[in-house]
Design a protein around this motif. Structure first.
Motif, PDB file in Angstrom:
ATOM      1  N   GLN A   7       0.825  -1.195   0.000  1.00 41.45           N
ATOM      2  CA  GLN A   7       0.000   0.000   0.000  1.00 41.45           C
ATOM      3  C   GLN A   7       0.869   1.259   0.000  1.00 41.45           C
ATOM      4  O   GLN A   7       2.037   1.228   0.394  1.00 41.45           O
ATOM      5  CB  GLN A   7      -0.946   0.002   1.200  1.00 41.45           C
ATOM      6  CG  GLN A   7      -1.905  -1.176   1.243  1.00 41.45           C
ATOM      7  CD  GLN A   7      -2.764  -1.281  -0.015  1.00 41.45           C
ATOM      8  OE1 GLN A   7      -3.372  -0.316  -0.450  1.00 41.45           O
ATOM      9  NE2 GLN A   7      -2.801  -2.480  -0.592  1.00 41.45           N
ATOM     10  N   THR A   8       0.292   2.369  -0.410  1.00 39.92           N
ATOM     11  CA  THR A   8       1.051   3.610  -0.587  1.00 39.92           C
ATOM     12  C   THR A   8       1.332   4.306   0.743  1.00 39.92           C
ATOM     13  O   THR A   8       0.449   4.447   1.575  1.00 39.92           O
ATOM     14  CB  THR A   8       0.271   4.575  -1.501  1.00 39.92           C
ATOM     15  OG1 THR A   8      -0.001   3.914  -2.733  1.00 39.92           O
ATOM     16  CG2 THR A   8       1.061   5.839  -1.768  1.00 39.92           C
ATOM     17  N   ARG A   9       2.578   4.702   0.960  1.00 40.05           N
ATOM     18  CA  ARG A   9       3.003   5.573   2.065  1.00 40.05           C
ATOM     19  C   ARG A   9       2.775   4.962   3.451  1.00 40.05           C
ATOM     20  O   ARG A   9       2.647   5.674   4.438  1.00 40.05           O
ATOM     21  CB  ARG A   9       2.275   6.923   1.990  1.00 40.05           C
ATOM     22  CG  ARG A   9       2.800   7.826   0.915  1.00 40.05           C
ATOM     23  CD  ARG A   9       1.936   9.028   0.637  1.00 40.05           C
ATOM     24  NE  ARG A   9       1.272   9.621   1.779  1.00 40.05           N
ATOM     25  CZ  ARG A   9       0.318  10.544   1.677  1.00 40.05           C
ATOM     26  NH1 ARG A   9      -0.069  10.958   0.482  1.00 40.05           N
ATOM     27  NH2 ARG A   9      -0.237  11.062   2.748  1.00 40.05           N
ATOM     28  N   VAL A  10       2.768   3.645   3.560  1.00 42.34           N
ATOM     29  CA  VAL A  10       2.530   3.026   4.865  1.00 42.34           C
ATOM     30  C   VAL A  10       3.734   3.204   5.777  1.00 42.34           C
ATOM     31  O   VAL A  10       4.858   2.865   5.421  1.00 42.34           O
ATOM     32  CB  VAL A  10       2.203   1.525   4.717  1.00 42.34           C
ATOM     33  CG1 VAL A  10       2.091   0.862   6.088  1.00 42.34           C
ATOM     34  CG2 VAL A  10       0.914   1.344   3.934  1.00 42.34           C
ATOM     35  N   GLY A  11       3.486   3.736   6.970  1.00 39.88           N
ATOM     36  CA  GLY A  11       4.539   3.894   7.964  1.00 39.88           C
ATOM     37  C   GLY A  11       4.291   3.099   9.221  1.00 39.88           C
ATOM     38  O   GLY A  11       5.225   2.775   9.957  1.00 39.88           O
ATOM     39  N   THR A  12       3.011   2.757   9.472  1.00 42.11           N
ATOM     40  CA  THR A  12       2.642   2.044  10.695  1.00 42.11           C
ATOM     41  C   THR A  12       1.523   1.062  10.399  1.00 42.11           C
ATOM     42  O   THR A  12       0.630   1.348   9.591  1.00 42.11           O
ATOM     43  CB  THR A  12       2.156   3.038  11.776  1.00 42.11           C
ATOM     44  OG1 THR A  12       3.159   4.016  12.017  1.00 42.11           O
ATOM     45  CG2 THR A  12       1.838   2.313  13.077  1.00 42.11           C
ATOM     46  N   VAL A  13       1.567  -0.102  11.051  1.00 40.66           N
ATOM     47  CA  VAL A  13       0.469  -1.065  10.969  1.00 40.66           C
ATOM     48  C   VAL A  13       0.098  -1.504  12.380  1.00 40.66           C
ATOM     49  O   VAL A  13       0.958  -1.728  13.226  1.00 40.66           O
ATOM     50  CB  VAL A  13       0.845  -2.284  10.091  1.00 40.66           C
ATOM     51  CG1 VAL A  13       2.085  -2.996  10.607  1.00 40.66           C
ATOM     52  CG2 VAL A  13      -0.328  -3.257   9.991  1.00 40.66           C
ATOM     53  N   ILE A  14      -1.212  -1.574  12.638  1.00 43.00           N
ATOM     54  CA  ILE A  14      -1.737  -2.097  13.904  1.00 43.00           C
ATOM     55  C   ILE A  14      -2.293  -3.486  13.621  1.00 43.00           C
ATOM     56  O   ILE A  14      -3.209  -3.640  12.809  1.00 43.00           O
ATOM     57  CB  ILE A  14      -2.846  -1.187  14.468  1.00 43.00           C
ATOM     58  CG1 ILE A  14      -2.327   0.241  14.659  1.00 43.00           C
ATOM     59  CG2 ILE A  14      -3.367  -1.743  15.793  1.00 43.00           C
ATOM     60  CD1 ILE A  14      -3.424   1.239  15.033  1.00 43.00           C
ATOM     61  N   GLY A  19       1.188  -4.097  18.164  1.00 46.53           N
ATOM     62  CA  GLY A  19       0.389  -5.280  18.440  1.00 46.53           C
ATOM     63  C   GLY A  19      -0.831  -4.928  19.261  1.00 46.53           C
ATOM     64  O   GLY A  19      -0.755  -4.129  20.202  1.00 46.53           O
ATOM     65  N   ALA A  20      -1.975  -5.503  18.923  1.00 46.09           N
ATOM     66  CA  ALA A  20      -3.220  -5.265  19.657  1.00 46.09           C
ATOM     67  C   ALA A  20      -3.672  -6.550  20.329  1.00 46.09           C
ATOM     68  O   ALA A  20      -3.712  -7.613  19.696  1.00 46.09           O
ATOM     69  CB  ALA A  20      -4.311  -4.760  18.720  1.00 46.09           C
ATOM     70  N   THR A  21      -3.985  -6.478  21.613  1.00 44.93           N
ATOM     71  CA  THR A  21      -4.480  -7.650  22.326  1.00 44.93           C
ATOM     72  C   THR A  21      -5.895  -7.991  21.874  1.00 44.93           C
ATOM     73  O   THR A  21      -6.651  -7.120  21.428  1.00 44.93           O
ATOM     74  CB  THR A  21      -4.468  -7.422  23.845  1.00 44.93           C
ATOM     75  OG1 THR A  21      -5.246  -6.257  24.166  1.00 44.93           O
ATOM     76  CG2 THR A  21      -3.050  -7.244  24.359  1.00 44.93           C
ATOM     77  N   LEU A  22      -6.256  -9.270  21.989  1.00 41.16           N
ATOM     78  CA  LEU A  22      -7.564  -9.746  21.549  1.00 41.16           C
ATOM     79  C   LEU A  22      -8.612  -9.490  22.627  1.00 41.16           C
ATOM     80  O   LEU A  22      -8.442  -9.926  23.771  1.00 41.16           O
ATOM     81  CB  LEU A  22      -7.523 -11.244  21.246  1.00 41.16           C
ATOM     82  CG  LEU A  22      -6.399 -11.771  20.345  1.00 41.16           C
ATOM     83  CD1 LEU A  22      -6.642 -13.253  20.049  1.00 41.16           C
ATOM     84  CD2 LEU A  22      -6.293 -10.972  19.066  1.00 41.16           C
ATOM     85  N   PRO A  23      -9.708  -8.816  22.313  1.00 40.77           N
ATOM     86  CA  PRO A  23     -10.758  -8.577  23.305  1.00 40.77           C
ATOM     87  C   PRO A  23     -11.474  -9.868  23.680  1.00 40.77           C
ATOM     88  O   PRO A  23     -11.414 -10.868  22.955  1.00 40.77           O
ATOM     89  CB  PRO A  23     -11.722  -7.622  22.577  1.00 40.77           C
ATOM     90  CG  PRO A  23     -10.950  -7.080  21.428  1.00 40.77           C
ATOM     91  CD  PRO A  23      -9.981  -8.151  21.032  1.00 40.77           C
ATOM     92  N   PRO A  24     -12.165  -9.862  24.823  1.00 45.94           N
ATOM     93  CA  PRO A  24     -12.976 -11.021  25.205  1.00 45.94           C
ATOM     94  C   PRO A  24     -14.253 -11.058  24.381  1.00 45.94           C
ATOM     95  O   PRO A  24     -14.510 -10.162  23.577  1.00 45.94           O
ATOM     96  CB  PRO A  24     -13.279 -10.744  26.677  1.00 45.94           C
ATOM     97  CG  PRO A  24     -13.334  -9.244  26.753  1.00 45.94           C
ATOM     98  CD  PRO A  24     -12.266  -8.766  25.795  1.00 45.94           C
ATOM     99  N   GLY A  25     -15.054 -12.100  24.586  1.00 43.65           N
ATOM    100  CA  GLY A  25     -16.325 -12.167  23.886  1.00 43.65           C
ATOM    101  C   GLY A  25     -16.863 -13.582  23.821  1.00 43.65           C
ATOM    102  O   GLY A  25     -16.233 -14.547  24.264  1.00 43.65           O
ATOM    103  N   LYS A  26     -18.051 -13.700  23.282  1.00 42.15           N
ATOM    104  CA  LYS A  26     -18.739 -14.983  23.187  1.00 42.15           C
ATOM    105  C   LYS A  26     -17.889 -16.002  22.439  1.00 42.15           C
ATOM    106  O   LYS A  26     -17.372 -15.734  21.362  1.00 42.15           O
ATOM    107  CB  LYS A  26     -20.068 -14.801  22.464  1.00 42.15           C
ATOM    108  CG  LYS A  26     -20.935 -16.050  22.449  1.00 42.15           C
ATOM    109  CD  LYS A  26     -22.277 -15.770  21.809  1.00 42.15           C
ATOM    110  CE  LYS A  26     -23.150 -17.023  21.801  1.00 42.15           C
ATOM    111  NZ  LYS A  26     -24.472 -16.759  21.167  1.00 42.15           N
ATOM    112  N   GLY A  27     -17.739 -17.190  23.038  1.00 38.59           N
ATOM    113  CA  GLY A  27     -16.936 -18.254  22.454  1.00 38.59           C
ATOM    114  C   GLY A  27     -15.521 -18.302  22.981  1.00 38.59           C
ATOM    115  O   GLY A  27     -14.802 -19.267  22.734  1.00 38.59           O
ATOM    116  N   LEU A  28     -15.132 -17.255  23.720  1.00 38.08           N
ATOM    117  CA  LEU A  28     -13.775 -17.182  24.258  1.00 38.08           C
ATOM    118  C   LEU A  28     -13.764 -17.212  25.778  1.00 38.08           C
ATOM    119  O   LEU A  28     -12.747 -16.933  26.400  1.00 38.08           O
ATOM    120  CB  LEU A  28     -13.100 -15.881  23.785  1.00 38.08           C
ATOM    121  CG  LEU A  28     -12.940 -15.692  22.274  1.00 38.08           C
ATOM    122  CD1 LEU A  28     -12.542 -14.250  21.967  1.00 38.08           C
ATOM    123  CD2 LEU A  28     -11.898 -16.652  21.723  1.00 38.08           C
TER     124      LEU A  28
END
Length: 299
Positions: A163-170, A220-229
C-alpha cells in the motif's frame, strides 16, 4: 479508510474469481438516505452499502430500482485518495485484522468502525493521516478460507506492504484462529484445527519480520474477550497470546484492547456498554473506545 483529497480512485479485482467477470458499469453519488441519491451528484462507481439492480441504472436517483442490498464490497480491492504527503513522510496507518477491524456490529453506513474513529481522532488533534482499514471478517493468522480470504501471513504483503506511504500497521489477529478451532468444519471454516499459542506467536513474528524489513512500525493489539472465548482452551489461548503481545517486546508497543473493552466484573466478557448484540463484537461505543486507546505518539 479516512483521509481527504481532491481525487478518488477505486481499484477493482477479480483475483479469486473462477469465471470471467463482465463489468457493465457502476455509479457513485451523495446519499440522501439508503439508496436514494442527491440529484446532480451521480458519478460512475460504487461504495459503502451496495445496492444492486437488474439492468443499467447507473444514472438512477430514485430508490425503487435497487431492490438488492448487501454490506459486502464486491470486487473492491481498494480506494485511493490523492492527498499531499506530510513532508514526504510515509504517514499512512494500516489497521490490519479480522471482523473486529472490519467493523462487524457497528452501525451500517455510519463509519463507526475503530479505524474510522481513529481517523477522526487524528484529524481532531491536527494530526491528519491516512488510515486504511485492512480488516476482513473471519480472517485468520494461520489458515486460508474460501469465505474469509487468505491467511494473514499471506495477504500481509498485498494489504499492508504494497500500500502507498505506509509507515505504521496495527495488528489485531488471532481471534478467528481460536474460535474456528472449536467449531465444526464447513466450507468456510475448513481448515479448522485447534491452534496453539506458540503457533499464533510464530505467525505474529512473521508479520513483524515482514513489516520491519520494509521499515514499517508494527503495533500489536491484544484480543478482546467475547462470546466463544469465555472458558477452556479458547480462553487460555487468548490470555497467553495477549500476555505475549503485552510483554514480549516483539512489537514496538501494544494497544491493550482487551483491558479497554473487558467487563471488570467479568473479564471474559465485553463491558455491557461496549458490547454488540452478538456478544463478540463491540458496538459503536466500543469501537470508539478502541480508537481512543491507541497512543497517537506511537503511530
Amino acid at each position: 479508510m479516512g483521509t481527504h483529497g481532491s481525487d478518488l480512485r477505486v481499484r477493482l479485482s477479480h483475483a479469486f474469481g473462477t469465471t470471467p467477470l463482465r463489468l457493465t458499469g457502476a455509479a457513485v453519488g451523495i446519499s440522501t438516505g439508503g439508496a436514494s441519491v442527491r440529484p446532480g451528484t451521480v458519478r460512475t462507481l460504487t461504495m459503502e452499502t451496495a445496492y444492486r439492480a437488474d439492468g443499467d441504472h447507473r444514472a438512477e436517483v430514485n430508490v425503487d430500482a435497487f431492490v438488492q442490498e448487501s454490506s459486502s464490497w464486491y470486487f473492491l480491492e481498494g480506494v485511493d485518495v490523492a492527498a499531499k504527503p506530510a513532508g514526504g513522510k510515509r504517514d499512512a496507518v494500516v489497521a490490519f485484522g479480522d471482523s473486529l477491524t472490519d467493523g462487524a456490529a457497528s452501525t451500517p453506513g455510519a463509519d463507526h468502525r475503530y479505524p474510522d474513529q481513529l481517523s477522526r481522532r487524528l484529524s481532531a488533534e491536527g494530526r491528519q493521516r491516512p488510515v486504511l482499514n485492512a480488516g476482513i471478517g473471519g480472517n485468520r493468522v494461520l489458515s486460508d478460507s474460501a469465505c474469509f480470504g487468505e491467511k494473514a501471513t499471506t495477504r500481509f504483503r498485498h494489504d499492508v506492504l504494497d500500500q502507498t506511504r505506509v509507515g505504521t500497521v496495527i495488528v489485531l489477529e488471532g481471534t478467528d484462529d481460536i474460535l474456528m478451532g472449536e467449531t465444526a468444519a464447513n466450507a468456510c471454516t475448513s481448515t479448522n484445527r485447534r491452534v496453539t499459542t506458540a503457533e499464533l506467536i510464530e505467525g505474529h513474528h512473521a508479520l513483524i519480520r515482514a513489516a520491519h524489513a520494509r521499515g514499517i512500525t508494527v503495533i500489536g493489539a491484544t484480543l478482546p474477550p467475547g462470546k466463544g472465548l469465555e472458558s477452556g482452551t479458547p480462553a487460555e489461548t487468548r490470555a497467553a497470546l495477549n500476555q505475549w503481545i503485552r510483554t514480549s517486546g516483539a512489537y514496538e508497543t501494544a494497544v491493550d484492547f482487551d483491558r479497554v473493552l473487558a467487563d471488570p466484573l467479568n473479564p471474559e466478557q465485553l463491558l455491557p456498554a461496549y458490547a454488540g448484540k452478538d456478544g463478540l463484537h463491540p458496538n459503536d461505543a466500543g469501537y470508539r473506545a478502541m480508537a481512543d486507546a491507541v497512543n497517537l505518539d506511537a503511530l
